[in-house]
Design an enzyme around this catalytic site. Structure first.
Site: not given
Ligand SMILES: NCCCCCC(=O)NO
Ligand SMILES: [Zn+2]
Length: 343
Positions: A160, A196, A198, A285
């Site tokens: 991120h 991932d 996200h 995740d």
């Protein structure tokens, strides 16, 4: 496969985050690493090594100097203000506010250099962050030096983090630093495959106008999920980089059958790109019991993910990103690596 790890990640402990309007203990907790090491230790394929130091130069190839300077001294600025508790940003800019000025005080700096309250800092955070980047760069040393693959057990994660902005538990973009290092060591074309849950908004932004690094993201639809404001399918790169960014957003509730269709599409893009090396932002995740995520993958699925990535038949560096179901993170990471190695 060599697993690069450092106990220095433990310095990033006792931190918190703002989740659903409450300050809570961070989901990105130190125990995640121990669980991964335990699970890998039970498999016949991992040799554990410590990272070599690489200094700040490789980080500054990707991140802004002012941002790195901030990361190195934020904690001392925070405590100089008499604060002896974890550092969190409280104020951010709205569109139309100045972006060209770095405020003088720590609260202004924290807002200037972050996009959410998921990037909490404590006394040992910077040391852990630098160790994580050294872990990724040591993985580059191994793969660029001829190893088929390596696993950079990075903590904190990085995908991120933008060139000058932290967020979502990420400070230095380990995968981006690794990709740039592969380029600097002669790889003409580097693919980043971010699996991932996200969207890796930072990684996308860093390489968005570049044709030498293809960034593929398979992630929760930002209409529903963090980071909300980047990660849409129409984001295909800009300028010379147009056509070298691919997003595969998926709706909440997606299971492996839907998810693997996106993985095949992303792998097809990597094949067509002709990547010399693949950097995998490995978040697990996507797991059905992850406490902050909404996909439905199960542990056996990670064996298939690893095998599919191996079918790319390219040198591969796995870089650890997210995954917060502590009881399952080890099995899911070990299954990914085993699936990759078994193919
Ligand atoms: N606090 C909002 C959610 C942060 C997501 C962190 C993550 O796992 N990114 O991949
Ligand atoms: Zn994640």
């Amino acid at each position: 496969m060599k697993i690069i790890h450092s106990p220095r990640h433990l310095g990033h402990s006792g931190h918190v985050e703002l989740m659903n309007g409450q300050v809570v203990p961070a989901f990105e907790k130190p125990e995640r690493v121990a669980m991964i090491l335990n699970a890998i230790g039970e498999r016949p394929f991992g040799t554990l090594i410590e990272p070599a130091a690489h200094g700040l130069e490789p980080l500054l190839k990707v991140h802004d100097a002012a941002y790195v300077r901030f990361l190195t001294n934020a904690w001392s600025l925070w405590t100089a203000d008499g604060r002896d508790f974890p550092a969190l940003p409280s104020f951010w800019r709205a569109p139309g506010m100045r972006t060209d000025i770095e405020p003088e005080t720590i609260d202004g700096k924290l807002g200037h250099f972050s996009f959410d309250a998921g990037c909490c800092m404590v006394a040992g955070t910077w040391d852990a962050v630098q160790a994580a980047a050294d872990i990724a760069l040591t993985g580059v040393d191994l793969v660029a030096g001829g190893e088929k693959s390596a696993f950079a057990l990075c903590r904190p994660p990085g995908h991120h983090a933008h060139a000058g902005t932290m967020g979502g538990y990420c400070f230095i973009n380990n995968a981006a630093v690794a990709a740039q290092s592969f380029r600097d060591r002669g790889a003409a074309r580097v693919a980043i495959l971010d699996v991932d849950y996200h969207h890796g908004n930072g990684t996308q932004a860093i390489f968005y106008d570049r044709p030498d690094v293809l960034v593929c993201n398979i992630h929760a639809d930002p209409l529903q999920e963090f980071p909300y404001f980047l990660g849409y399918a129409d984001e295909i790169g800009s300028g010379a980089g147009e056509g070298f960014n691919a997003n595969f957003p998926l709706r909440w509730g997606t299971d492996y059958s839907g998810w693997s269709t996106a993985l095949d599409a992303a792998c097809a893009r990597i094949d067509a790109f002709g990547a010399d090396v693949v950097v995998v932002s490995l978040g697990v995740d996507t797991y059905k019991d992850d406490p902050i995520s909404q996909f439905q993958l199960d542990s056996p699925d990670y064996l298939k993910i690893g095998a599919r990535i191996a079918a790319l038949s390219r040198p591969t560096l796995f870089v650890m990103e997210g995954g917060y179901a502590v009881e399952a993170i080890g099995v899911n990471v070990a299954n990914t690596l085993e699936g990759f190695l078994q193919r």
